[in-house]
Design a protein around this motif. Structure first.
Motif, PDB file in Angstrom:
ATOM      1  N   GLU A   4       0.863  -1.173   0.000  1.00 58.30           N
ATOM      2  CA  GLU A   4       0.000   0.000   0.000  1.00 58.30           C
ATOM      3  C   GLU A   4       0.902   1.227   0.000  1.00 58.30           C
ATOM      4  O   GLU A   4       1.681   1.418   0.937  1.00 58.30           O
ATOM      5  CB  GLU A   4      -0.914   0.010   1.231  1.00 58.30           C
ATOM      6  N   PRO A   5       0.856   2.046  -1.050  1.00 56.79           N
ATOM      7  CA  PRO A   5       1.787   3.187  -1.128  1.00 56.79           C
ATOM      8  C   PRO A   5       1.571   4.184   0.001  1.00 56.79           C
ATOM      9  O   PRO A   5       0.434   4.493   0.365  1.00 56.79           O
ATOM     10  CB  PRO A   5       1.456   3.813  -2.487  1.00 56.79           C
ATOM     11  N   GLN A   6       2.671   4.660   0.551  1.00 52.27           N
ATOM     12  CA  GLN A   6       2.637   5.639   1.631  1.00 52.27           C
ATOM     13  C   GLN A   6       3.474   6.846   1.213  1.00 52.27           C
ATOM     14  O   GLN A   6       4.571   6.698   0.675  1.00 52.27           O
ATOM     15  CB  GLN A   6       3.211   5.040   2.924  1.00 52.27           C
ATOM     16  N   ARG A   7       2.970   8.032   1.485  1.00 55.29           N
ATOM     17  CA  ARG A   7       3.691   9.239   1.097  1.00 55.29           C
ATOM     18  C   ARG A   7       4.994   9.346   1.868  1.00 55.29           C
ATOM     19  O   ARG A   7       5.064   9.096   3.060  1.00 55.29           O
ATOM     20  CB  ARG A   7       2.827  10.476   1.333  1.00 55.29           C
ATOM     21  N   ARG A   8       6.043   9.712   1.146  1.00 49.05           N
ATOM     22  CA  ARG A   8       7.345   9.930   1.765  1.00 49.05           C
ATOM     23  C   ARG A   8       7.997  11.136   1.080  1.00 49.05           C
ATOM     24  O   ARG A   8       7.621  11.517  -0.031  1.00 49.05           O
ATOM     25  CB  ARG A   8       8.238   8.693   1.642  1.00 49.05           C
ATOM     26  N   THR A   9       8.953  11.718   1.743  1.00 45.50           N
ATOM     27  CA  THR A   9       9.639  12.887   1.203  1.00 45.50           C
ATOM     28  C   THR A   9      10.702  12.449   0.211  1.00 45.50           C
ATOM     29  O   THR A   9      11.566  11.621   0.521  1.00 45.50           O
ATOM     30  CB  THR A   9      10.288  13.695   2.333  1.00 45.50           C
TER      31      THR A   9
END
Length: 509
Positions: free
Chosen positions: A447-452
């Protein structure tokens, strides 16, 4: 008493000439006084360190020619279009391993970009034909003459893995119509994998750069693989039923490491994907991301993170499957492959896609003409060892049958099905579902998770708006005259000049 230079060591020399930017060329007069060549290296390091802040107007560069120079960043692809695909390294050659004997004609190369553009108008806006257009550009010059088709063992494996995935969608046509596949493998393998899907999915190629002899992205190998599969893709396109779901084809090396501004050319680029709304208009509900797998390669690359997160939050189901999840079944009879030997009629192909074009594309590496190996290394062998005739998810038919229970996009509990033209293992209901195969990735739980990332500064959002490159990305430092503002040449050097400049390089700071 301090001098004027002590009080203000930086002063404006010239306004920036880059459209859409407001800035000035600020440079240190102390740099211009340096006469040793090391100042060039320090200037390059400053460009790398400060990125856009320095690149807006350039940075001063000492010159032994008597003319003051400064370094200014320019779009790398634009410089190639203006100055030639191999500018700054015209004496260097491209290297092709595992050449394939596929005839290269001017007619075929001229048709490459057109033939590999999606046939469906709805998919054309998402296609990037930049790489394929490079061989016919007036500024490409000798690129078409330098090109050699390739067929590598890795491409052969990727093709078989793609066939195994295609066979799963043969069993679930409704799931296929609602699924977009994103193939994110090294360029040649990505093309091979997508070719195996091409009878039911329409490939949408996204290669947005040109080859360069010292480019950090080996785009020439992707181009060589495309030429190898061109005729197969042409034939499969004629058989494909439209409308067909998309298979977006990405080169996983597009974000290759770029560390040496003096010896490398930055031909990196970023993937540009449709918005969630655009995918929905295509009837897409699911996105299956194909990553290599192994060695931590089970995560989307940085330039896709924002897209994937927005897709997920917009209601699209985004899952991952590793190419390495598709493995040969060691229990099935092995078949020899090589020139003229294509294995069994359904040897590793989708159940009803055992066409000669598909089989030949996978199992017939050919030997190149003896007169076309200048500047290349090893060529493809004339034969290959016996290979298992079937490739499956999890490496067995039982594991293959479990795919649609693990990725619940298709209908299950419908009785036995057909896999590679043979009866499946007989899963009748969820009660009979085996455990997740132990030798596959956990992409089903992805499940894609936002990252910097370096691409986070300008979020793309759900609108599909253009997203510019990050500062200093896909750029080349050009030596520019302070007096005439004329571009004098690139700051990087060709491979052929490295030995001549080794003493200079070793003394750099």
């Amino acid at each position: 008493m301090s001098s004027e230079n002590d009080q203000d060591p930086f002063r404006r020399k010239v306004m920036t000439r880059q459209p859409g930017l407001i800035g000035a060329q600020w440079w240190n007069e102390g740099l211009s006084a340096m006469s040793d060549p090391v100042s060039r290296r320090k200037a390059l390091q400053a460009l790398a360190l400060f990125g856009g802040a320095v690149a807006v107007g350039g940075i001063a560069l000492a010159s032994t020619s008597g003319e003051d120079e400064y370094l200014e960043l320019h779009d790398a692809l634009q410089m190639q279009r203006e100055r030639g695909w191999n500018f700054g390294a015209t004496e260097d050659t491209l290297t092709f391993s595992n050449q394939a004997m596929v005839p290269l004609t001017a007619q075929a190369l001229n048709a490459l970009a057109t033939e590999l553009t999606p046939k469906q108008d709805a998919l054309k806006p998402f296609s990037q034909a930049t790489l394929f257009q490079s061989v016919t550009s007036s500024s490409a010059g000798t690129l078409a003459l330098a090109l050699r088709p390739i067929f590598t063992p890795e491409m052969d494996t990727a093709f078989k893995q793609g066939q195994a995935l295609a066979s799963l969608f043969v069993e679930q046509p409704e799931a296929a119509r609602a699924t977009a596949v994103l193939v994110d493998l090294p360029g040649p393998e990505a093309i091979a994998f997508a070719t195996a899907l091409a009878e039911r999915f329409e490939p949408v190629f996204t290669f947005d750069n040109w080859p360069h002899p010292v480019g950090v992205v080996p785009a020439h190998l992707t181009l060589a693989a495309a030429v190898n599969y061109q005729s197969t893709l042409r034939e499969l396109a004629s058989r494909r039923t439209l409308p067909a779901p998309p298979a977006f084809v990405l080169d996983r090396q597009r974000l290759a490491s770029y560390n040496d501004q003096e010896r490398e050319f930055d031909n990196r680029y970023m993937a540009r994907m449709p918005s969630a709304e655009q995918l929905r208009k295509l009837g897409i509900q699911h996105v299956l991301y194909v990553a290599p797998g192994g060695n931590g390669q089970t995560q989307e690359l940085d330039d896709l993170n924002e897209d994937f997160v927005v897709w997920r939050t917009s209601g699209l189901d985004v899952k991952l499957v590793a190419a390495k999840d598709f493995q040969p079944d060691a229990t099935t009879p092995a078949v020899a492959t090589g020139p003229g030997m294509t294995g069994t009629p359904d040897g590793g192909t989708p159940a009803d896609a055992g066409t000669s074009a598909m089989a030949t594309a996978s199992t017939t590496p050919a030997q190149p003409d003896a007169g076309t190996d200048a500047g290349t290394s090893a060529v493809a062998s004339t034969s290959a060892p016996p290979r298992p005739s079937h490739w499956y998810y999890g490496g067995s038919r039982m594991a293959h049958d479990s795919f649609w229970f693990i990725y619940p996009w298709g209908r299950t509990g419908m009785g036995t099905g057909m896999v590679h033209g043979l009866p499946s293992a007989g899963i009748l209901s969820a009660k009979n579902v085996p455990q997740v195969p132990p030798n596959v990735s956990k992409g089903y739980a992805y499940e894609p998770q936002r990252r910097t990332t370096m691409f986070s500064a300008i979020p793309r959002g759900a609108t599909g708006a253009f997203r510019p490159f990050p500062s200093g990305f896909g750029k080349v430092a050009m030596r520019t005259s302070s007096n005439s503002r004329a571009i004098l040449g690139p700051a990087f050097s060709s491979r052929s000049s490295w030995s001549r400049s080794s003493s200079y390089s070793s003394s750099g700071g």
